[in-house]
Write an enzyme that holds these catalytic residues in place. Structure first.
Site, PDB file in Angstrom:
ATOM      1  N   GLY A   1      47.455 -56.488-131.955  1.00  0.00           N
ATOM      2  CA  GLY A   1      47.848 -57.386-133.044  1.00  0.00           C
ATOM      3  C   GLY A   1      46.890 -58.517-133.292  1.00  0.00           C
TER       4      GLY A   1
ATOM      5  N   CYS B   1      38.264 -72.463 -99.733  1.00  0.00           N
ATOM      6  CA  CYS B   1      39.621 -73.005 -99.753  1.00  0.00           C
ATOM      7  C   CYS B   1      39.883 -73.793-101.025  1.00  0.00           C
ATOM      8  CB  CYS B   1      39.892 -73.846 -98.512  1.00  0.00           C
ATOM      9  SG  CYS B   1      38.909 -75.341 -98.444  1.00  0.00           S
TER      10      CYS B   1
ATOM     11  N   HIS C   1      44.878 -83.094-109.735  1.00  0.00           N
ATOM     12  CA  HIS C   1      45.849 -83.275-108.659  1.00  0.00           C
ATOM     13  C   HIS C   1      47.157 -82.569-108.993  1.00  0.00           C
ATOM     14  CE1 HIS C   1      49.096 -85.478-106.583  1.00  0.00           C
ATOM     15  NE2 HIS C   1      48.243 -85.452-105.573  1.00  0.00           N
TER      16      HIS C   1
ATOM     17  N   ARG D   1      40.130 -49.383-138.564  1.00  0.00           N
ATOM     18  CA  ARG D   1      40.816 -50.160-137.524  1.00  0.00           C
ATOM     19  C   ARG D   1      39.829 -50.720-136.515  1.00  0.00           C
ATOM     20  NH1 ARG D   1      46.521 -47.437-137.005  1.00  0.00           N
ATOM     21  NH2 ARG D   1      46.070 -45.604-138.264  1.00  0.00           N
TER      22      ARG D   1
ATOM     23  N   MET E   1      43.599 -58.222-134.038  1.00  0.00           N
ATOM     24  CA  MET E   1      42.578 -58.014-135.043  1.00  0.00           C
ATOM     25  C   MET E   1      43.117 -57.156-136.181  1.00  0.00           C
ATOM     26  SD  MET E   1      39.149 -57.965-132.851  1.00  0.00           S
ATOM     27  CE  MET E   1      39.653 -56.444-132.133  1.00  0.00           C
TER      28      MET E   1
ATOM     29  N   TYR F   1      36.811 -64.935 -95.445  1.00  0.00           N
ATOM     30  CA  TYR F   1      38.191 -65.129 -95.902  1.00  0.00           C
ATOM     31  C   TYR F   1      38.234 -65.964 -97.170  1.00  0.00           C
ATOM     32  CZ  TYR F   1      38.072 -69.898 -94.048  1.00  0.00           C
ATOM     33  OH  TYR F   1      37.749 -71.203 -93.819  1.00  0.00           O
TER      34      TYR F   1
ATOM     35  N   ARG G   1      46.668 -45.057-125.173  1.00  0.00           N
ATOM     36  CA  ARG G   1      46.013 -46.024-124.272  1.00  0.00           C
ATOM     37  C   ARG G   1      46.920 -46.227-123.078  1.00  0.00           C
ATOM     38  NH1 ARG G   1      46.855 -50.989-128.471  1.00  0.00           N
ATOM     39  NH2 ARG G   1      49.114 -51.077-128.358  1.00  0.00           N
TER      40      ARG G   1
ATOM     41  N   LYS H   1      40.066 -47.845-128.158  1.00  0.00           N
ATOM     42  CA  LYS H   1      40.695 -46.918-129.089  1.00  0.00           C
ATOM     43  C   LYS H   1      39.749 -45.766-129.433  1.00  0.00           C
ATOM     44  CE  LYS H   1      43.250 -48.605-132.300  1.00  0.00           C
ATOM     45  NZ  LYS H   1      43.985 -49.061-133.492  1.00  0.00           N
TER      46      LYS H   1
ATOM     47  N   SER I   1      33.848 -73.824 -94.861  1.00  0.00           N
ATOM     48  CA  SER I   1      34.836 -73.480 -95.872  1.00  0.00           C
ATOM     49  C   SER I   1      34.394 -74.127 -97.177  1.00  0.00           C
ATOM     50  CB  SER I   1      36.209 -73.996 -95.438  1.00  0.00           C
ATOM     51  OG  SER I   1      37.166 -73.661 -96.405  1.00  0.00           O
TER      52      SER I   1
END
Lengths: 877, 877
Positions: A102, A831, A455, A93, A104, A851, A337, A23, A764
């Protein structure tokens, strides 16, 4: 040492968000752009941090800087702070780096007291207005600074209105408000045991402290946790001279977006209210009007606003969310903003801004939060309905989406009900591989135990099922088929609803909204693919998973867990016979029957994946996971195996382990029972040969050995694979290229990667297990522990969901370095569940992995994250 | 490339053990010293390795080198290998770096065939002798090279002797032996489906291969495993021209020690036999005579031998174990080596050799194997009795010593029987902290599950109780109170015996011999202390443990596990009430009752330890370990706590964890329940203050936080300690220095040691947990897995017993480096089970740790290992 804690708006700019908060930085930027901004200054986030370290006290140095800044405003406005003649009033503020709407606190009209309120009345010639401001101020100050519940003030106001038969706040006269002010000050005194402060400076410092403290309030805490905002950041405080939208019919307030935040349509969107302060819009006492109507009501102001709003959007190159006040016919901007938006709106805005020539593709890609894409792929609850109901509990948002259905407590009942067309929620203490079919039949899964990589969570994400896990407050009564949660008792067949994106649990049926995927989605995702370097693969265990993964843009399959196939009805019995065998001969007999089934699964997967790479992992979980619990199954097995029930049960119980995650699993199974690895190798390679011939394509299977800790162990299993391959190639008079690699999921493997890479063709990282072992924290038992750790500010986030770069990341870096030192071109990916988490993907990109592999439903998130990671890194360079 | 695989005896020396094996190197050394050694050569251990890599084939290059060496012997002896006139006969013997007596194979008299046997008869004018050699050769060759069981040959011989009514081998005539030879060759042909080879070179290569292969035989395998000999070392092969002790009354064979290997007395000790080969002594057909008698029988030979034996002992500076042969009145040495000896003998020899001026203290210290000291501290079985009985099973030698007693299946029964004066063996599936009192009452503990660092193993070692763990073959029938093991059924009250040093289990009562500690022990240990740098501490949980530890020379207490105290009868109920509390208030109430009890324990410990440092660890195990299983206890608790049994059971079951080793334990308990850490801090510090005043001594408690993974977590707990300390010091108007440190037992803590060391004043590596997590291998479930891994040559040793230097050691090194970078003078030690293992202690010394802490009974081992580590390192420098 001389620190700067306070910055006038004209000293900052938009790039100073870390210091001034979002802000404050934008107020500074707008000041610079020449927009009409009420004068003011920002107390920096550094000041907040210093305040926290200084035992929550404002230092003299900071105080002096604040005085000086107030003097500055006084000079510019000609008003005097605390004056009884011409008082300067200010708003105070909060404003963190990232907007936390909302969450704070704010105090308006600060500087008023019994004297200055009279001056305000005189100056504005509006006594009613002045006392309206005053009563608002007393309430806000009481609420924010001293924690007196707002409701105490509101109750008093309501009683008064009732006694006068007033319906509306506007019915209150100046005298009424005077009376209310004195009543409010009584409430204040009763609750604080001291008078309401009439010194403006005292008011100011109390308010600043209150805003700093609000960084720690429970709402902010939860919001930070959900949005991964570190505690250390702190909040800035903005002090700004007041402008009033409640000065009469020539005044007003509004909240406006440059584009529609729900749909993304390029058309101004917002609301305004005449003769009101911003809080009235929020309170919903009167209904605000659509912003378009301002055109008629105040055409000059409308034109001026449209011009400036346009300027702002062009300047920020993003959709703006603005707060304005009109004071006596003069327009002020209180805030701008980048606006929050739905996923669909985000995509549309990004795509259209490129098409409008406003931004480049690279910029568009950075504008969409990858996590938002989840909204597009899963059903969601209607937000409006959610607002009117209260959840009965909350746990971990383990797999996104929304689900509603009838409660069942075991997989079999869930499956049956699902087959009968019912919508089902499966509620379990924890799930195990046995529950797969029940989970598949369910809309959503709710578990008592287990964290973000339990799981239940992993499987649900893979299936795209909604899941809320680790709800430790639930007490399940299995006998009577019900559960209780915070004094609600839910029986089998009762409806509940789960929000897998927030973790909320509701005790009723809630309609879900199916996602609609627009054309913008695929256009946008293609752009993302243009900029990413990381290859995105999916974890997919079944042909359906593979299909889904490729539909979502996966470039290959990074992990096929062969064990999930073992649970299907036609084979679980054979698997159990294999496990309960007394010797290799019996085991081989059972394995021979499993082989063709497994081969067919792999054929189906290859058929769908085509020439895309597929990494198949050898059997991983401890064998006892496959064993039944009920006697009836043991009886059946005993008959088929011609053994006694007792004998089988003894064998089964001998497989029990105290810490199964660190037990007889992974490649340890292949070491003990080489014939299992042999059978799986045969299934993998024969399937590949047959599909290669059938489709006339090139298939190069990747066989992955799990839980390796040592080169010799890797070689032991690799030799089984190679020996079996040789036999199969001879038998089929055909050969193909295959690669043997390993999971790096045990710390020792990471440390000894230079040795293992001598023989392993790819790595992996199984980050689920690696995180578990690096922390010594069982992911099935982590729920309550992580809760405590996050609540007590020890952990900033859940390391099972977001990669711990310091610890686990360090091991990964060691492994990558060591691995490449032995095999320059080794292919390395991850993975684990982190493969679908944006911040973890960024880490993978930074350290040069090839990857990431994630659940099919996370593939789009991963693609976008990968592109953003590349663009961010490029930017830094 | 040109490799040397073969070395003539005159080309080597004693320092070449790695290359030539112990036997080969010593034969070379003796040759160099001019002793009478039959000509010969050694095929190196490198050749064995090459052979193994070359698909178990002898390369042409190696063959040629062997031919050449044979030629060499031929030139020196004037005999010809394979000749029918003047045949050269050789022995082929294995010889690894470290002597592995009886573990591997030997072939004597090689080179004989139907022709050369006749030449031998002619040359020696002794036909009976020649055919006796021949029949021995056929049997040995058949046994060693082709694997035909010896018993087949022996049976034939026995049948023949019976048919002739012979009692003794010496009754066999030359013709009898000729017949036996032809029969033996028939047996050979029947079993191998080919004729016995009559080509000497073929015989030789077959024998060499057989010796190489014997490195892999099951006996050698077990021996290597028990003695930590790596598979890679391989064995050398010694080929030596034969000399014959069986040529008549002027010939003989003997095995002699320069000092008594049982007592260490400095007096020649041994046996000899006239007209015999070495194997006859072993076979025990005739009784050999004490070596002293040779003085009368062959005084020249005796004098010559004594002279040379003396020379050898002086040369090697150690007690020698020699094999000699006398051929026609000429003395030959076939072998010398440093003799094996009992622990008492080892100490006496080491001490006396120093006193004789033969060696220095430093050398004496290197002569005693630290592991042997165990023999001095625990009862043992009489070795002679053991030889006559067969064990019914074997498992892990988890805690040394011997125990005999009646079987009981639970702690309560064991305790009762123990109180009644019975000797008890406690047999359990696995033990848990609940079993402590039963374990204390027992002579020995036998478990079905669990490895070398399972609960049973760790606790038994701490108590000095014998323990055999992980006997997976046992099936316990709890209902009928019996167990079966390899077809033996043992009922409650039956006697069994356990050997905790070998892992053998016997189904009868066996007398144990109590150890006698001689004066040499303390003299020797004092010498060791002069040379060590590492501080040796003990893990001790009770005042008795502390007493024992100090008696054995501990310099401090490195680990006091507070949880063991929680199980004592007077407090377990209060602990359970604490755990089952619903809120902090209830918990504090229970803790307040536990505090004075715990304080008294600590006072007792400080009283004994005096000013020696004591490290106390905060509560570590998961709370559910303390909960009862039986209903009766829940009923009692419910009454006391005024709650329902059901409520308590629900609470108890909510504490269940899937992988408790990675669950809610360690400092995680202190994070969730700070009041527990608070209570323990109070007990630790108040006890210290009170004893400080009572004894007027300086006490500086070390408080250790377990399972830390993060600096913030450490600080959270440290703050509880510091805050509590401040309060206590105020209350008592007294303060003392205390230190707060941490276990490093989770990989993440090792990786982030630079952060943690900023606040932690000491580190103690908990190598049990660190090994477990680095390998992902639960020590309670590791038994069967490690068995498979060691049997399949994947692991060389059990990493839970001996520190894995490559993986776990690497983490430790990272931690030490990082820790010291943040705190230069941080005190670092280890307190896992590895603290009592010589090779692990050597590692700790090498990387510069300050101390190791081990079970009290291992303290002498650790002291000696520490001294040896220092001397070894000094030697290298």
């Amino acid at each position: 040492m001389n620190n700067t804690y306070v910055y006038m708006f004209n000293e900052g700019n938009a790039s100073m968000k870390n210091l001034l908060g979002g802000k404050g930085a934008n107020l500074a930027e707008m000041t610079k752009l020449g927009l009409p901004i009420p004068f003011g200054f920002t107390i920096s986030t550094e000041a907040c941090t210093f305040y926290n370290l200084n035992n929550k006290k404002i230092s003299e140095e900071m105080k002096n800087q604040i005085f000086e800044a107030i003097n500055n405003i006084e000079r510019q406005t000609g008003k005097v702070f605390g004056s009884s003649d011409n008082p300067l009033l200010v708003s105070v503020r909060s404003g963190a780096r990232i907007s936390m709407p909302g969450m704070m606190d704010t105090v308006l009209n600060l500087g008023l007291n019994d004297d200055s309120v009279k001056a305000l009345a005189k100056l504005t010639k509006n006594e009613r207005f002045a006392f309206d401001c005053y009563r608002r101020f007393i309430m806000m100050f009481g609420d924010v600074v001293t924690g007196i519940s707002k409701s105490k003030f509101e109750k008093k106001l309501d009683e008064f209105k009732e006694s006068k038969n007033y319906k509306n706040d506007l019915d209150l006269s100046a005298d009424d408000l005077k009376f209310i002010c004195s009543e409010f000050k009584k409430i204040y005194k009763q609750n604080c045991e001291k008078d309401f402060p009439d010194n403006a400076k005292e008011q100011l410092f109390d308010a600043v402290c209150a805003v700093f403290n609000s960084w720690d309030n429970p709402r902010a805490f939860v919001y930070r946790r959900m949005n991964d905002i570190p505690y250390e950041w702190g909040t800035a405080v903005n002090v700004q001279s007041m402008v009033f939208g409640n000065m009469g019919e020539n005044s007003g307030t509004g909240v406006v977006f440059t584009r529609n935040p729900s749909t993304g349509e390029n058309k101004i969107y917002g609301e305004y209210m005449i003769n009101a302060q911003g809080e009235d819009v929020v309170a919903g006492v009167r209904t605000p009007k659509p912003f378009d109507e301002l055109k008629k009501e105040m055409s000059n102001i409308y034109e001026e606003f449209m011009d400036l709003a346009n300027k702002l959007e062009n300047h920020y190159k993003d959709m703006q969310d603005m707060e304005i006040t009109i004071e006596n016919g003069k327009l002020y901007f209180l805030q701008t903003r980048n606006g929050k938006r739905t996923a669909n709106a985000a995509l549309r805005i990004a795509v259209e801004m490129v098409e409008e020539g406003l931004i480049k593709k690279e910029e568009a890609i950075m504008k969409v939060d990858p996590r938002q894409l989840d909204q597009l792929l899963h059903p969601m609850f209607d937000n409006k309905i959610l607002k009117s109901i209260t959840p009965i509990g909350k746990a971990l948002p383990a797999s996104p989406g929304a689900a509603t259905g009838k409660v069942y407590f075991n997989a079999e009942d869930a499956k049956k009900a699902g087959n009968d067309g019912e919508k089902v929620i499966l509620v379990r203490l924890e799930t195990s591989p046995e529950d797969i079919e029940g989970m598949f039949a369910a809309q959503g899964i709710l578990t008592v135990r287990g964290g973000m990589t339990s799981h239940a969570a992993v499987v649900a994400r893979g299936m795209g099922r909604c899941c809320v896990s680790g709800c430790e407050d639930i007490k399940i009564d299995e006998k009577n088929k019900n559960f209780s949660l915070n004094n609600n008792v839910i029986c089998e067949g009762d409806y509940i609803s789960l929000d897998g994106s927030t973790g909320y649990i509701y005790s009723q049926e809630i309609k879900t909204v199916e996602p609609v995927i627009s054309g913008n989605f695929s256009k946008f995702m293609q752009w993302a693919d243009e900029f990413k370097i990381l290859e995105i693969r999916a974890n997919a265990d079944t042909p359906q998973d593979v299909l889904k993964a490729i539909e979502f843009g996966a470039e290959g399959i990074g992990l096929t867990r062969t064990e999930h196939m073992f649970f299907e009805e036609d084979r679980i019995k054979k698997v159990r016979m294999m496990i309960l065998s007394d010797n290799e001969k019996e085991r081989r007999k059972a394995l021979n029957e499993i082989m063709p089934l497994q081969k067919n699964d792999f054929k189906e997967i290859y058929r769908i994946a085509g020439e895309k790479p597929v990494t198949i992992r050898l059997l991983d979980p401890p064998l006892h996971e496959f064993l039944p619990k009920e006697d009836i199954y043991f009886q059946e097995l005993a008959e088929d195996m011609k053994k006694s029930v007792n004998e089988l049960k003894l064998k089964a119980s001998s497989l029990h382990e105290i810490n199964p995650m660190m037990g007889h699993r992974g490649c340890r199974l292949a070491v003990s029972y080489p014939e299992i690895a042999e059978m799986q190798t045969r299934a993998i390679l024969e399937a590949a040969i047959e599909i290669k011939r059938e489709l006339n394509i090139n298939i190069e299977p990747e066989i992955m050995i799990p839980l390796v800790v040592d080169l010799k162990e890797f070689n032991f299993v690799k030799k089984i694979i190679d020996d079996t391959a040789k036999i199969i190639f001879d038998e089929h008079d055909e050969s193909l290229i295959y690669r043997v690699g390993t999971m790096i999921e045990v710390p020792r493997a990471a440390l000894l990667s230079n040795e293992i890479a001598r023989e392993a063709e790819f790595f992996s990282f199984g980050t689920n297990d690696l995180t578990q072992l690096t922390f010594g924290l069982s992911r099935d038992d982590a729920g309550k522990i992580l809760d405590d750790y996050i609540n007590k500010n020890i952990f900033e986030y859940d390391p099972t969901a977001r990669l711990d770069k310091n610890g686990v990341g360090e091991l990964i870096k060691i492994s990558v370095k060591n691995g490449k030192s032995a095999r320059n071109d080794i292919k390395i990916g991850i993975c684990g569940e982190h493969g679908g988490d944006p911040s973890s993907i960024e880490f993978c990109h930074e350290i040069g992995l090839n990857y990431v592999s994630c659940s099919p439903f996370r593939v789009p998130i991963a693609r976008l994250s990968a592109a953003q990671s590349y663009l961010k890194q490029k930017d830094i360079k």
